[in-house]
Scaffold this active site. Sequence first.
Site, PDB file in Angstrom:
ATOM      1  N   ARG A  86       3.674  17.924  41.824  1.00  0.00           N
ATOM      2  CA  ARG A  86       4.648  18.559  40.744  1.00  0.00           C
ATOM      3  C   ARG A  86       5.720  17.308  40.552  1.00  0.00           C
ATOM      4  O   ARG A  86       6.176  17.227  39.230  1.00  0.00           O
ATOM      5  CB  ARG A  86       5.270  20.037  41.214  1.00  0.00           C
ATOM      6  CG  ARG A  86       5.877  19.687  42.272  1.00  0.00           C
ATOM      7  CD  ARG A  86       6.251  21.053  43.176  1.00  0.00           C
ATOM      8  NE  ARG A  86       5.195  21.482  43.629  1.00  0.00           N
ATOM      9  CZ  ARG A  86       4.983  22.883  44.039  1.00  0.00           C
ATOM     10  NH1 ARG A  86       5.954  23.464  44.293  1.00  0.00           N
ATOM     11  NH2 ARG A  86       3.722  23.189  44.761  1.00  0.00           N
ATOM     12  N   LYS A 129       0.505  16.579  56.645  1.00  0.00           N
ATOM     13  CA  LYS A 129      -0.459  17.627  56.840  1.00  0.00           C
ATOM     14  C   LYS A 129      -1.015  17.642  58.306  1.00  0.00           C
ATOM     15  O   LYS A 129      -1.128  16.454  58.812  1.00  0.00           O
ATOM     16  CB  LYS A 129      -1.633  17.286  55.844  1.00  0.00           C
ATOM     17  CG  LYS A 129      -1.284  17.600  54.266  1.00  0.00           C
ATOM     18  CD  LYS A 129      -2.235  17.309  53.586  1.00  0.00           C
ATOM     19  CE  LYS A 129      -1.803  17.559  51.863  1.00  0.00           C
ATOM     20  NZ  LYS A 129      -1.446  18.954  51.599  1.00  0.00           N
TER      21      LYS A 129
HETATM   22  N1  BES Z   1      -2.857  18.274  47.357  1.00  0.00           N
HETATM   23  C1  BES Z   1      -2.093  19.477  47.723  1.00  0.00           C
HETATM   24  C2  BES Z   1      -2.790  20.542  47.601  1.00  0.00           C
HETATM   25  C3  BES Z   1      -4.364  20.983  47.837  1.00  0.00           C
HETATM   26  C4  BES Z   1      -4.536  21.625  49.072  1.00  0.00           C
HETATM   27  C5  BES Z   1      -5.308  20.311  47.211  1.00  0.00           C
HETATM   28  C6  BES Z   1      -5.999  22.239  49.310  1.00  0.00           C
HETATM   29  C7  BES Z   1      -6.629  20.529  47.606  1.00  0.00           C
HETATM   30  C8  BES Z   1      -6.797  21.567  48.653  1.00  0.00           C
HETATM   31  C9  BES Z   1      -0.804  19.313  47.463  1.00  0.00           C
HETATM   32  O1  BES Z   1      -0.244  18.606  47.169  1.00  0.00           O
HETATM   33  C10 BES Z   1       0.123  20.456  48.370  1.00  0.00           C
HETATM   34  O2  BES Z   1       0.101  19.749  49.487  1.00  0.00           O
HETATM   35  N2  BES Z   1       0.685  21.283  47.833  1.00  0.00           N
HETATM   36  C11 BES Z   1       1.166  22.174  49.063  1.00  0.00           C
HETATM   37  C12 BES Z   1       2.807  22.593  48.261  1.00  0.00           C
HETATM   38  C13 BES Z   1       3.786  23.417  49.331  1.00  0.00           C
HETATM   39  C14 BES Z   1       4.258  22.002  50.141  1.00  0.00           C
HETATM   40  C15 BES Z   1       4.738  23.796  48.358  1.00  0.00           C
HETATM   41  C16 BES Z   1       0.490  23.286  49.476  1.00  0.00           C
HETATM   42  O3  BES Z   1      -0.222  23.791  48.961  1.00  0.00           O
HETATM   43  O4  BES Z   1       0.824  23.717  50.863  1.00  0.00           O
HETATM   44 MN    MN Z   2       0.717  17.425  48.788  1.00  0.00          MN
END
Ligand code: BES
Ligand code: MN
Length: 491
Positions: free
Chosen positions: A341, A267
């Site tokens: 997931r 990230k």
């Molecule tokens: N933990 C994150 C989602 C999240 C985003 C939680 C903002 C709290 C605030 C999750 O694991 C994630 O990174 N999801 C990705 C999924 C994508 C790679 C398909 C996302 O939302 O970008």
């Molecule tokens: Mn994530």
Amino acid sequence: MKTLISTRSLESVESPFLAVLVSDNQAPLKDASLERAIASGDYKGKKDEALLVYGAPPGKAERILLVGIGKATEITRSSIRRGAAIAARRARSLGTKTVTIAVAKEARGGLGVAEIVQVAIEGAAQGGWQFTELKKQPEDPKPELESVEIVINKADKEDAEAGRRIGDAVAAGYLFTRNLQMQPGNLCTPTFLGEQARKLATTYKFGVTILDLAQIKKEGMGALLAVAQGSAEEPRFIVLEYQGGTGAPVVLIGKGVTFDSGGISIKPAANMEDMKFDKSGATAVLGAFEVLGRLKPRINVVGLIPATENLPSGTAIKPGDVVKSHLGKTIEIINTDAEGRLILCDALSYARRFKPAAAIDAATLTGAVVVALGHHAIGLLGNDEALLAEVRDAGERAGERCWPLPLWDEYRELLKSDVADVKNSGGRAAGTIAGAWFLREFVDSFPWVHLDIAGTAYLEGEGPSHAKGPTAIGVRLFTEFLLKRAGAAGA
Ligand code: BES
Ligand code: MN
Ligand code: ZN
């Protein structure tokens, strides 16, 4: 936070801080100072509008705070909860250790006394919260809110005590969760979450099983292991069992990523520290068990928490890797940041052995749910219309609103993989739905609802009724759901 019920008249309340929730701009008690302030016409009694006066005879309160909670015809449980939270926040910032809360007769809507008391206590817990545990030198230190007193009519005492019992339990679960959410990733590791679960189990005599790395391997949870393999911290798989009734249990599942860096699909650095909140589903499940332990409703409940960190390293999973899940389906990893997931799918598969009457998972799963619904609603998806309605209803009562998104067959296409049974990311389109569809692939014919709490688990700024930071979302919703299913507040 101690609570008590008082049946005194508002004029005779001797409190350092008396808050009265109102729906108009009338003085709800005889007090010279308050009456003068009202006569000025300055106070309109609008929603969230607060007026603080220093009491004068015949009133006995040191300070009186009026809190506007909106039009009399539009009052809900949420209005009362919010008003009580505003009151407690003000008490907290003034440093009074006690807050006395009353609801003006006109401001009670159609609500019963028990629920008014319950949600007022919930609101006070919310507004009184502050986290100084990790500060050696808190700036402007203020004492904890020690007691909350709710003023009601004498005739309503019994109902009020029933509401207080529930409110106290919910407040305890809520505070437990909010404090746990706040713990940073170096302190709140998967092992630490396991210890928290074990403590709850000891206190309340729950069944508890905590699988360590070797046991998770033996169990064949290949998707959870795939996420955990990049980290030096061992994963845990936590199972809590509460037996209060007969019949098939409700299974609550919470995403327990104690820190989500994204892994190899790392990230951006900005706000990455907020990813300590990626365990918020797990902490909501633990908070719900705190409530269960206190209320002992007639129902069986299982809590499942897959817990791990998501970090990049030489041993981390990579995009393109294919792993085998607990259910047996193979998964192509497209994006290592879609890790929630992966750990949840193994928990959903593990849930089969309990033959759930219903399964509900709570997870900070997608940034896309923030795009869709902002910070005011939980994304709600599932495979059973009746259960979806039941959960949504519980969310309304809890003041944790859910909003449905579709899980039509067409969206399944997003997850088709060239090499495996399914892939873990479908790209940018319909991100929340794709996440839920992935989970559905692992739900084996039991009613299931997925709650995407990524937008509601923590707040980046403060509001009149809420400090910045974690919200304990899910604790109240789970409680409302379980109490309604149990049919009564319990044994
Ligand atoms: N933990 C994150 C989602 C999240 C985003 C939680 C903002 C709290 C605030 C999750 O694991 C994630 O990174 N999801 C990705 C999924 C994508 C790679 C398909 C996302 O939302 O970008
Ligand atoms: Mn994530
Ligand atoms: Zn995550």
